[in-house]
Design a protein around this motif. Structure first.
Motif, PDB file in Angstrom:
ATOM      1  N   VAL A  57       0.864  -1.272  -0.030  1.00  0.00           N
ATOM      2  CA  VAL A  57      -0.016   0.040   0.030  1.00  0.00           C
ATOM      3  C   VAL A  57       1.020   1.198  -0.002  1.00  0.00           C
ATOM      4  O   VAL A  57       1.830   1.378   0.742  1.00  0.00           O
ATOM      5  CB  VAL A  57      -0.917  -0.080   1.231  1.00  0.00           C
ATOM      6  CG1 VAL A  57      -1.591   1.420   1.382  1.00  0.00           C
ATOM      7  CG2 VAL A  57      -2.043  -1.180   1.149  1.00  0.00           C
ATOM      8  N   THR A  60      -2.446   5.223   1.515  1.00  0.00           N
ATOM      9  CA  THR A  60      -3.645   4.902   1.628  1.00  0.00           C
ATOM     10  C   THR A  60      -4.084   4.145   0.335  1.00  0.00           C
ATOM     11  O   THR A  60      -3.957   4.701  -0.623  1.00  0.00           O
ATOM     12  CB  THR A  60      -4.761   6.005   1.744  1.00  0.00           C
ATOM     13  OG1 THR A  60      -4.075   6.893   3.114  1.00  0.00           O
ATOM     14  CG2 THR A  60      -6.086   5.611   2.320  1.00  0.00           C
ATOM     15  N   THR A  62      -7.269   2.430  -1.757  1.00  0.00           N
ATOM     16  CA  THR A  62      -8.681   2.439  -1.836  1.00  0.00           C
ATOM     17  C   THR A  62      -9.373   1.626  -2.909  1.00  0.00           C
ATOM     18  O   THR A  62      -9.014   1.415  -3.905  1.00  0.00           O
ATOM     19  CB  THR A  62      -9.276   4.069  -2.150  1.00  0.00           C
ATOM     20  OG1 THR A  62      -8.817   4.809  -1.277  1.00  0.00           O
ATOM     21  CG2 THR A  62     -10.968   3.981  -2.412  1.00  0.00           C
ATOM     22  N   TRP A  89      -9.886  -3.019   6.799  1.00  0.00           N
ATOM     23  CA  TRP A  89     -10.372  -2.023   5.978  1.00  0.00           C
ATOM     24  C   TRP A  89     -11.425  -1.246   6.550  1.00  0.00           C
ATOM     25  O   TRP A  89     -12.063  -1.495   7.838  1.00  0.00           O
ATOM     26  CB  TRP A  89     -11.012  -2.497   5.031  1.00  0.00           C
ATOM     27  CG  TRP A  89     -10.246  -3.317   4.041  1.00  0.00           C
ATOM     28  CD1 TRP A  89      -9.785  -4.634   3.969  1.00  0.00           C
ATOM     29  CD2 TRP A  89      -9.502  -2.906   2.613  1.00  0.00           C
ATOM     30  NE1 TRP A  89      -8.938  -4.972   3.086  1.00  0.00           N
ATOM     31  CE2 TRP A  89      -8.639  -3.949   2.202  1.00  0.00           C
ATOM     32  CE3 TRP A  89      -9.423  -1.697   2.074  1.00  0.00           C
ATOM     33  CZ2 TRP A  89      -7.762  -3.647   1.118  1.00  0.00           C
ATOM     34  CZ3 TRP A  89      -8.569  -1.511   0.900  1.00  0.00           C
ATOM     35  CH2 TRP A  89      -7.922  -2.552   0.463  1.00  0.00           C
ATOM     36  N   THR A 105     -11.106   1.377   2.493  1.00  0.00           N
ATOM     37  CA  THR A 105      -9.775   2.228   2.445  1.00  0.00           C
ATOM     38  C   THR A 105      -8.990   1.547   3.601  1.00  0.00           C
ATOM     39  O   THR A 105      -9.416   1.085   4.596  1.00  0.00           O
ATOM     40  CB  THR A 105      -9.951   3.708   2.838  1.00  0.00           C
ATOM     41  OG1 THR A 105     -10.710   3.924   4.030  1.00  0.00           O
ATOM     42  CG2 THR A 105     -10.872   4.304   1.772  1.00  0.00           C
ATOM     43  N   THR A 106      -7.385   1.608   3.446  1.00  0.00           N
ATOM     44  CA  THR A 106      -6.791   1.199   4.282  1.00  0.00           C
ATOM     45  C   THR A 106      -5.367   1.749   4.226  1.00  0.00           C
ATOM     46  O   THR A 106      -5.015   2.507   3.314  1.00  0.00           O
ATOM     47  CB  THR A 106      -6.167  -0.467   4.177  1.00  0.00           C
ATOM     48  OG1 THR A 106      -5.535  -0.824   5.063  1.00  0.00           O
ATOM     49  CG2 THR A 106      -5.736  -0.799   2.846  1.00  0.00           C
ATOM     50  N   THR A 107      -4.644   1.866   5.329  1.00  0.00           N
ATOM     51  CA  THR A 107      -3.628   2.505   5.709  1.00  0.00           C
ATOM     52  C   THR A 107      -2.464   1.520   6.069  1.00  0.00           C
ATOM     53  O   THR A 107      -1.543   2.207   6.471  1.00  0.00           O
ATOM     54  CB  THR A 107      -3.725   3.706   6.670  1.00  0.00           C
ATOM     55  OG1 THR A 107      -4.019   3.150   7.914  1.00  0.00           O
ATOM     56  CG2 THR A 107      -4.426   4.990   6.010  1.00  0.00           C
ATOM     57  N   GLY A 161      -4.015   3.539  -4.850  1.00  0.00           N
ATOM     58  CA  GLY A 161      -3.163   3.473  -3.814  1.00  0.00           C
ATOM     59  C   GLY A 161      -2.439   2.233  -3.599  1.00  0.00           C
ATOM     60  O   GLY A 161      -1.430   2.133  -2.567  1.00  0.00           O
TER      61      GLY A 161
END
Length: 224
Positions: A57, A60, A62, A89, A105-107, A161
């Motif tokens: 990733v 971020t 998506t 997520w 979304t994930t970071t 991302g």
């Protein structure tokens, strides 16, 4: 002898009449139960997105997918209830240039595959499909298209991302299945509307990607 034979015939005839009456009574009882039985229509949306697991990733990431809606574009399921959060997520309905979509979304440093089954009972019986709708056969309106028994139209997914992976990396597969309707009232079962997306997108893709969606109707009718 004849009298005894006649009595036997009368006994058998009375027995057959009694059995027939009992069968009619049992049938009417089952009919009465079915006539008053009511089953609410159900909306369910099963989301499976595979091929994300292990993708790096870039800050971020998506992923966005279509959401269930009626012919007027009014959303179901996610408008009335909060969206469940799959592992790794954050999920929410987001406005896009094509309309509302379900966004994940994930970071985290690396993504995880997404599996999210969801469903609810409701009171409406109306054609549903997955939106946005980018194109329909013969440029039919969404309302016209949903009156057909089946067909394939174009919707869209979104990716952003992820660190670009090698060209020969496994694709990201979208297996989405919406099913709505199917309620029953007074022995009459309503139609069931189903829309599925079953497609693969290269893991190198970025932005909006048009994908096919299959739409079909399971006709209702009188059920005994």
């Amino acid at each position: 002898m004849d009298e005894r034979r006649n009595n036997t015939k009368k006994t058998i005839l009375n027995l057959l009449i009694a059995v027939a009456i009992l069968a009619v009574v049992v049938f009417l009882l089952f009919l009465a139960v079915g006539f008053v039985e009511t089953t609410m229509p159900n909306d369910s949306y099963e989301i499976r997105i595979a091929g994300l697991s292990g993708l790096a990733v870039n800050g971020t990431a998506t992923v966005m997918i279509p959401v269930p809606a009626n012919a007027k574009g009014e959303l179901v399921i996610f408008e009335a209830f909060s969206v469940r959060q799959p592992a790794g997520w954050r999920a929410a309905v987001r406005e896009t240039q094509y309309g509302k979509m379900l966004a994940f979304t994930t970071t985290e440093g690396y993504a995880q595959d997404i599996f999210l089954p969801t469903g609810e009972f409701e009171t409406k019986e109306e054609p549903r499909l997955l939106v946005p709708v980018l194109a329909t056969p013969d440029n039919a309106s969404v309302a016209e298209f949903t009156r057909a028994m089946n067909g394939t139209y174009t919707t869209v997914v979104f990716l952003d991302g992820f660190v670009p992976s090698p060209e020969d990396a496994a694709p990201i597969s979208f297996d989405l299945r919406y099913r709505g309707g199917g309620g029953m009232k007074r022995l009459i079962k309503e139609n069931t509307w189903t829309t599925t997306v079953n497609t693969a997108v290269p893991s190198t893709a970025s932005g909006f990607v048009p994908v096919p969606a299959d739409y079909y109707v399971i006709p209702g009718g009188i059920y005994f």
